[in-house]
Design a protein around this motif. Structure first.
Motif, PDB file in Angstrom:
ATOM      1  N   UNK A  90       0.887  -1.133   0.011  1.00  0.00           N
ATOM      2  CA  UNK A  90      -0.039   0.009   0.123  1.00  0.00           C
ATOM      3  C   UNK A  90       0.851   1.184   0.112  1.00  0.00           C
ATOM      4  N   UNK A  91       0.362   2.439  -0.713  1.00  0.00           N
ATOM      5  CA  UNK A  91       1.210   3.578  -0.459  1.00  0.00           C
ATOM      6  C   UNK A  91       0.176   4.688  -0.266  1.00  0.00           C
ATOM      7  N   UNK A  92       0.714   5.441   0.703  1.00  0.00           N
ATOM      8  CA  UNK A  92      -0.156   6.594   1.295  1.00  0.00           C
ATOM      9  C   UNK A  92       0.847   7.835   1.116  1.00  0.00           C
ATOM     10  N   UNK A  93       0.313   8.813   0.417  1.00  0.00           N
ATOM     11  CA  UNK A  93       0.937   9.881  -0.157  1.00  0.00           C
ATOM     12  C   UNK A  93       1.448  11.045   1.400  1.00  0.00           C
ATOM     13  N   UNK A  94       0.449  11.194   2.111  1.00  0.00           N
ATOM     14  CA  UNK A  94       0.694  11.940   3.290  1.00  0.00           C
ATOM     15  C   UNK A  94       0.708  11.401   4.673  1.00  0.00           C
ATOM     16  N   UNK A  95       0.377  10.085   5.016  1.00  0.00           N
ATOM     17  CA  UNK A  95       0.421   9.652   6.224  1.00  0.00           C
ATOM     18  C   UNK A  95       1.813   9.782   7.003  1.00  0.00           C
ATOM     19  N   UNK A  96       1.471  10.247   8.109  1.00  0.00           N
ATOM     20  CA  UNK A  96       2.529  10.067   9.136  1.00  0.00           C
ATOM     21  C   UNK A  96       3.755  11.000   8.707  1.00  0.00           C
ATOM     22  N   UNK A  97       3.639  11.908   7.881  1.00  0.00           N
ATOM     23  CA  UNK A  97       4.847  12.700   7.290  1.00  0.00           C
ATOM     24  C   UNK A  97       4.465  14.231   6.966  1.00  0.00           C
ATOM     25  N   UNK A  98       5.334  15.249   7.089  1.00  0.00           N
ATOM     26  CA  UNK A  98       5.137  16.641   6.832  1.00  0.00           C
ATOM     27  C   UNK A  98       4.762  16.544   5.386  1.00  0.00           C
ATOM     28  N   UNK A  99       3.497  17.339   5.378  1.00  0.00           N
ATOM     29  CA  UNK A  99       2.827  17.404   3.888  1.00  0.00           C
ATOM     30  C   UNK A  99       3.503  18.662   3.330  1.00  0.00           C
ATOM     31  N   UNK A 100       3.675  18.164   1.824  1.00  0.00           N
ATOM     32  CA  UNK A 100       4.391  19.223   0.991  1.00  0.00           C
ATOM     33  C   UNK A 100       3.455  18.972  -0.376  1.00  0.00           C
ATOM     34  N   UNK A 101       2.758  19.861  -0.952  1.00  0.00           N
ATOM     35  CA  UNK A 101       2.287  19.301  -2.228  1.00  0.00           C
ATOM     36  C   UNK A 101       3.223  19.650  -3.301  1.00  0.00           C
ATOM     37  N   UNK A 102       2.734  19.121  -4.504  1.00  0.00           N
ATOM     38  CA  UNK A 102       3.899  19.341  -5.875  1.00  0.00           C
ATOM     39  C   UNK A 102       4.193  20.910  -5.759  1.00  0.00           C
ATOM     40  N   UNK A 103       3.448  21.891  -5.932  1.00  0.00           N
ATOM     41  CA  UNK A 103       3.688  23.227  -6.077  1.00  0.00           C
ATOM     42  C   UNK A 103       4.761  23.599  -5.157  1.00  0.00           C
ATOM     43  N   UNK A 104       4.722  23.247  -3.795  1.00  0.00           N
ATOM     44  CA  UNK A 104       5.596  23.711  -2.805  1.00  0.00           C
ATOM     45  C   UNK A 104       6.959  22.985  -3.158  1.00  0.00           C
ATOM     46  N   UNK A 105       7.167  21.697  -3.736  1.00  0.00           N
ATOM     47  CA  UNK A 105       8.374  21.259  -3.767  1.00  0.00           C
ATOM     48  C   UNK A 105       8.914  21.841  -4.910  1.00  0.00           C
ATOM     49  N   UNK A 106       8.292  22.518  -6.093  1.00  0.00           N
ATOM     50  CA  UNK A 106       8.813  23.001  -7.130  1.00  0.00           C
ATOM     51  C   UNK A 106       9.326  24.567  -6.772  1.00  0.00           C
ATOM     52  N   UNK A 107       8.492  25.411  -5.906  1.00  0.00           N
ATOM     53  CA  UNK A 107       8.826  26.681  -5.545  1.00  0.00           C
ATOM     54  C   UNK A 107       9.883  26.794  -4.643  1.00  0.00           C
ATOM     55  N   UNK A 108      10.195  25.329  -3.647  1.00  0.00           N
ATOM     56  CA  UNK A 108      11.369  25.391  -2.965  1.00  0.00           C
ATOM     57  C   UNK A 108      12.546  25.036  -3.477  1.00  0.00           C
ATOM     58  N   UNK A 109      12.523  24.586  -4.740  1.00  0.00           N
ATOM     59  CA  UNK A 109      13.366  24.069  -5.617  1.00  0.00           C
ATOM     60  C   UNK A 109      14.036  22.716  -4.736  1.00  0.00           C
ATOM     61  N   UNK A 110      13.437  21.834  -4.591  1.00  0.00           N
ATOM     62  CA  UNK A 110      13.785  20.768  -3.991  1.00  0.00           C
ATOM     63  C   UNK A 110      14.564  19.896  -4.822  1.00  0.00           C
TER      64      UNK A 110
ATOM     65  N   UNK B 122      12.970  10.038   1.690  1.00  0.00           N
ATOM     66  CA  UNK B 122      12.892  10.970   2.827  1.00  0.00           C
ATOM     67  C   UNK B 122      12.796  12.323   2.782  1.00  0.00           C
ATOM     68  N   UNK B 123      13.230  13.133   1.553  1.00  0.00           N
ATOM     69  CA  UNK B 123      12.888  14.411   1.591  1.00  0.00           C
ATOM     70  C   UNK B 123      11.551  14.802   1.113  1.00  0.00           C
ATOM     71  N   UNK B 124      10.949  13.791   0.130  1.00  0.00           N
ATOM     72  CA  UNK B 124       9.648  14.000  -0.191  1.00  0.00           C
ATOM     73  C   UNK B 124       8.488  13.846   1.131  1.00  0.00           C
ATOM     74  N   UNK B 125       9.149  12.857   2.100  1.00  0.00           N
ATOM     75  CA  UNK B 125       8.209  12.778   3.129  1.00  0.00           C
ATOM     76  C   UNK B 125       8.976  12.889   4.759  1.00  0.00           C
ATOM     77  N   UNK B 126       9.165  14.133   4.868  1.00  0.00           N
ATOM     78  CA  UNK B 126       9.813  14.261   6.192  1.00  0.00           C
ATOM     79  C   UNK B 126       8.880  13.937   7.311  1.00  0.00           C
ATOM     80  N   UNK B 127       9.622  13.587   8.715  1.00  0.00           N
ATOM     81  CA  UNK B 127       8.844  12.980   9.576  1.00  0.00           C
ATOM     82  C   UNK B 127       8.140  13.926  10.401  1.00  0.00           C
ATOM     83  N   UNK B 128       6.857  13.805  11.202  1.00  0.00           N
ATOM     84  CA  UNK B 128       6.242  14.599  12.032  1.00  0.00           C
ATOM     85  C   UNK B 128       6.684  14.016  13.474  1.00  0.00           C
ATOM     86  N   UNK B 129       6.885  12.880  13.798  1.00  0.00           N
ATOM     87  CA  UNK B 129       7.162  12.325  14.973  1.00  0.00           C
ATOM     88  C   UNK B 129       8.474  12.762  15.641  1.00  0.00           C
TER      89      UNK B 129
END
Length: 1084
Positions: free
Chosen positions: A526-546, A578-585
């Protein structure tokens, strides 16, 4: 048998089942072509391929027999395939063709082939696979579960296409060769002919004859299998209509080729005879991309290019690397074996594989994963514009599938996050089942991914109900070797019905590409895009030049590039995850930081780790390829390819065993290092390594087996028994597949943590370990979330003369001076506002992935979502203006931001009129500070905002400082020049200094002088309004609302009538009055 016993002795097993697995004869089920046939209704019917006989293929050199004869096709229940010899005499004399076709019909059931054994001339095993597509073809997706029909993209859906589906022109060579170089190629001495469709060409008699015989390929006449023209919205570019009369005139080899090509028009099809050859439109691509010579004469009498067997692998990889899908039609037998079946028998051939950029497993894949993604859009019961997307994607090299679903809105922010996280090389979607907004998102993010994205629209994705897809998976034994069952995976997916449809579409496509083995051997998760991680949408990843910079889309100047000191390809892939899904815990972040600390204190251990990692191959890919070799199917059953494939698999297995030994040696070395081992085992799980039950002793047996049976595994000369030996070894090794994957994951984590340690130790500026405040200490009673960064600098933006950027302090949330959670930032253009905003977000991301941050000190409450509205861009190709993009991104902020979010807004409202822009900026800013109360950095040039909110207790005013200095050249009439200090200073900036920036940009001084005079006149004409605006800092509209609230409170007699908004306003008023009495200023 002695050899068998010697192998088994390594594993101390009494017996093994199926000892003669290497001598198994292929059965009908193991080689049966997947049922993807179209039901053809033609009058008169075209002659069947297996009924066509001829001897137009010259004998070729018979390769040395490698495997036992039982590997070759025989009459024991193995129906020979229908692909025959190379396309000799593609264009023959019409009378001869008619005579040959007639003679074939007369002797329909006299062939010695077992395919004609039914006596009625009906096709059996391979009827659907090789029946040429003709007019009135019908498709029933309910009946044919694996049918997938790609169609043409709509006119309003522009974007990258599969190169094989584009007009016949070189996209790669055209981009690298200029016009003069192309003319020099045309004028060279090579004998090259281009057959164009223009009537102005002076065709020779031979060329005209060829063109007339293939007139159904003419762009003015071409049709798909259903008879649709390219201007039809349902036109299917992957299929071709061949007139029945043309089929009758074809030779046996022609029918073999076109019976496949008419179903794979989007694929470059290599046809095997003495050489591997491309014909007609594929030949043009071979010439333009690889500079191969096109001939019109010879055995084919059509446009053709070819290459020898020794160069075919490199040619395929070159074409795939340039974005093409490439298929190989291989011989199932030699010409002598064909003649043994009958004097007029044709060599049997079969399409054995189709390689695409998204499914390739050979060659140097590199750190970027090859993902093929299928998307299905579904609807919800809500009327708020929300939408559901089901998705499934596969990494064929690693034999892994993922299935999931996401809830999204009109902004498609979650879809953008999925695309940026997965970074697919190809996306399959329904062209008429996907909304225009989603199609625009696909086009948008296809330009910003780490790899070139191909968009493949299809008419329907898995037009089957979930029960039918489940039945298909069970009947075909898909995912039979997976750690998780399909039912378990779907139980973890919220919208499992939509996700199941996407999975069905992915299965259809893989079956068409002859990748049934991937489906059977793959693991599904199973794949969960946002569960348990810092959420960043696609535009945020573009704006921050990740992952890609905003200049050219490259990796230079990105966070990924800055952090990437990984040695292995699999480590680089984990870093991206890891960069796409930073931890919140907070506990998980702390565990990673502890490991980084321990590595930084032991530089000699870091050096040893690097030495071991440099010796490693890509263990993830080697494990996947070894797992796929367990069943002897596909190309291995072809006797002419067996030697090459076995040699490759021996090399893969030997490399895997040696690589696992290197990995275990590293892990055993680290086990003796304390406290490093304790901190590492909190980040990842380790299996038992030492002892009688450990992997160390288990692997030693395989090392001895490889040294004994494959001492030169890199270039092993395979023998008859090697296939059986390799299968036994691979099966035994993969009995502990779960533990081996844990070992590989541990190595990847060590590689990434080592990379963090290197980045933190050798950075050009100060770095510190962030302090992550647990959630229990950031509640409302404790003052709420906090963000304190002292000496913050942008990690990969160089200052003047290559120096580190000027550090600044960012303090938001509970602090000694008040409750400022919002920073209202002003300053001159080019003064560094956007850089400061980006640096803040990047520091938060680095902290929550477990890395040191570019600060002197950092205290942070974990952020749940990062929102960004940065830059001024439009998207002409998607019909989106600058202001529309601003509003779309802002809408996502207002709908989804929480108290724990970090929001970055840069110059909101500048894309429209001054009054509308200011009004929107004011309303959004006020909503975020009074309703959401999140950590907010708001940069603006609307200076009246600084007056409106100067007295707000949650707002802190700061600006990017600048200064003026005298010009040294004396050339300019203006005596002073604006200098940017890039330092954060208290209070609001008096102005934006736009005229001075205009001078620096090169606008003539006379023009700037006129602008300055106009500016003074405007200030005089509306000076009264400016003076009124200046007074707003003492009594703004916010104070008016507070006063109205106070008056309304005085009229309330029942305390139960209070609401939260009124109470909040009273609290704000209390803070304002308290601050006013302290400073001694008058409120009214």
């Amino acid at each position: 048998m002695n050899r068998q016993k010697s192998i088994l002795s390594f594993f101390q097993k009494a017996s093994l089942e199926n000892k003669s697995s290497g001598e198994r004869r292929p059965t009908d089920s193991s080689v049966r072509q997947h049922d993807r046939n179209f039901t053809a209704a033609v009058n008169p019917p075209a002659p069947a391929v297996e009924d066509v006989r001829g001897t137009d293929t010259p004998p070729e050199k018979v390769p040395r027999q490698v495997l036992p004869a039982t590997f070759a096709s025989s009459g024991n229940g193995f129906a020979p395939n229908l692909f025959e010899s190379i396309m000799h005499k593609f264009v023959s004399d019409g009378d001869k063709l008619s005579h040959r076709s007639q003679s074939s019909d007369d002797s329909l059931c006299k062939s010695s082939s077992p395919l004609c054994a039914n006596g009625k001339g009906q096709h059996q095993e391979y009827e659907g696979a090789f029946q040429p597509m003709v007019k009135n073809t019908a498709v029933s997706l309910k009946a044919k579960a694996n049918q997938l029909k790609p169609i043409e993209i709509n006119d309003d859906v522009v974007g990258p296409e599969t190169p094989g589906m584009q007009p016949l022109a070189s996209h790669a060579k055209r981009s690298r060769d200029d016009e003069s170089k192309f003319r020099s190629l045309m004028d060279s001495g090579k004998r090259v002919r281009f057959l164009e469709d223009s009537p102005s060409l002076n065709l020779t008699k031979k060329e005209a004859e060829v063109a007339s015989r293939f007139e159904w390929l003419d762009p003015s006449r071409i049709k798909d299998a259903s008879g649709r023209r390219p201007n039809d919205p349902l036109y299917d570019r992957t299929t071709l209509y061949i007139p029945p009369d043309a089929l009758k005139k074809m030779s046996a080899s022609q029918k073999q080729y076109w019976s496949v090509k008419c179903k794979y028009m989007d694929v470059l099809l290599f046809f095997k005879g003495k050489f591997y050859e491309l014909y007609e439109m594929d030949a043009e691509i071979g010439h333009k991309e690889l500079d191969w010579k096109i001939t019109l004469s010879g055995v084919g009498k059509c446009r053709q290019v070819g290459i020898s067997e020794s160069g075919i692998d490199d040619a395929v990889q070159n074409l795939v690397a340039r974005g093409y899908k490439v298929g190989r039609v291989e011989q199932l037998e030699t010409s002598e074996e064909a003649k043994a079946r009958g004097a007029n028998s044709v060599i049997q051939r079969k399409l054995v594989q189709v390689i695409t950029p998204s499914t390739t497993v050979e060659g140097n894949i590199g750190p970027d994963a090859n993902h093929l993604l299928a998307i299905k859009e579904g609807s919800t019961s809500l009327d708020d514009g929300s939408v559901v997307y089901g998705f499934a994607f596969v990494d064929c090299a690693r034999l892994r599938f993922w299935v999931g679903s996401i809830d999204d809105d009109a902004s498609c922010s979650a879809l953008g996050a999925l695309l940026m996280q997965v970074s697919p090389k190809e996306v399959i979607y329904e062209s008429r089942g996907l909304s225009k907004g989603a199609q625009k998102a696909l086009r948008k993010f296809s330009l910003h991914g780490s790899t070139t994205l191909q968009l493949t629209p299809v008419q329907s994705i898995a037009d089957l109900v979930n029960t039918e897809i489940n039945d298909l998976v069970r009947s075909k034994e898909y995912f039979k070797r997976s750690f998780h069952s399909l039912d378990y995976v779907l139980s973890k997916v919220i919208h499992h019905e939509t996700a199941m449809c996407a999975l069905g579409g992915l299965i259809d496509n893989l079956v068409r590409l002859k990748l049934d083995d991937v489906l059977q051997d793959g693991d599904i998760y199973p794949y969960q895009v946002y569960r348990g991680c810092l959420k960043m949408d696609g535009q945020t990843l573009i704006n921050l030049e990740i992952f890609g910079n905003n200049a050219d889309g490259g990796k230079t100047g990105t966070l990924y590039k800055y952090l990437d000191n990984c040695v292995t390809s699999s480590g680089k892939r984990l870093l991206r995850s890891w960069i796409c899904r930073p931890l919140k815990d907070a506990e998980g972040i702390k565990n990673r930081l502890d490991a980084v600390d321990d590595l930084m204190t032991r530089p000699e251990i870091v050096s040893h780790i690097a030495q071991h990692l440099r010796k490693l191959s890509d263990l993830e890919l080697l494990l996947g390829r070894t797992k796929s070799s367990l069943q002897l199917s596909g190309p291995l059953l072809l006797p002419l390819l067996a030697k090459k494939i076995l040699k490759q698999r021996v090399k893969v297995f030997g490399s895997l065993v040696k690589g696992l030994r290197t990995a275990l040696s590293l892990l055993l070395l680290l086990q003796n290092e304390q406290p490093l081992t304790s901190s590492l085992t909190k980040v990842f799980k380790l299996p038992i390594l030492a002892g009688s039950d450990g992997l160390d002793q288990f692997l030693s047996q395989f090392e001895a087996a490889v040294d004994s049976d494959f001492p030169n595994y890199q270039n092993h000369n395979v023998t008859d028994s090697d296939a059986e030996t390799l299968t036994i070894l691979a099966e035994l090794l993969l009995e502990k597949a779960t533990q081996w994957f844990e070992v590989v994951h541990a190595i990847n984590c060590i590689d990434v943590l080592r990379s963090f340690a290197v980045t933190s130790s050798f950075s050009s500026g100060s770095m510190c370990r962030p302090v992550i405040v647990p959630e229990s200490f950031t509640g409302t009673d404790n003052g709420g979330p906090v963000l304190k960064m002292k000496g913050l600098w942008h990690p990969f933006a160089l200052g003047e003369n290559g120096c580190v950027p000027v550090p600044n302090d960012i303090i938001l949330g509970e602090n000694e001076g008040g409750h400022h959670r919002t920073l209202l930032l002003t300053g001159p253009n080019m003064g560094g506002k956007s850089t400061l905003l980006r640096a803040t977000c990047l520091a938060v991301i680095m902290a929550q992935i477990g890395c040191y941050v570019p600060c002197e000190s950092c205290v942070l409450s974990a952020v749940d979502i990062i929102f960004t509205r940065l830059g001024a861009t439009d998207r002409i190709m998607t019909g989106e203006s600058t202001f529309y993009i601003e509003c779309t991104e802002t809408a996502s902020v207002l709908q989804n931001a929480t108290q724990d979010s970090l929001v970055i807004l840069d110059e909101l409202g500048r894309g429209t009129s001054t009054f509308d822009g200011y009004a929107i900026a004011y309303a959004v800013f006020r909503h975020l500070i009074e309703k959401v109360n999140c950590r907010l950095l708001f940069a603006t040039h609307y200076h009246p905002l600084t007056k409106e909110f100067a007295s707000h207790p949650h707002v802190k005013m700061q600006h990017m400082a600048c200064a003026f200095k005298s010009k040294s050249d004396g050339y300019s009439k203006c005596g002073e020049e604006l200098v940017f200090l890039y330092r954060l200073a208290s209070g609001a900036s008096p102005e934006s200094y736009g005229l001075q920036v205009a001078l620096k940009a090169g606008i003539p001084e006379n023009t700037v002088k006129v602008a300055s005079n106009a500016s003074q006149q405007m200030k005089k004409s509306i000076g009264r309004s400016f003076r009124s605006s200046e007074q707003r800092s003492e009594f703004s509209t916010l104070h008016e609302d507070w006063l109205k609230t106070l008056v309304s409170f005085s009229r309330i007699q029942d305390s139960k009538s209070f609401n939260e908004d009124d109470l909040d306003s009273l609290i704000c008023l209390w803070y304002e009055l308290k601050a006013a009495f302290r400073s001694g200023k008058q409120m009214f």
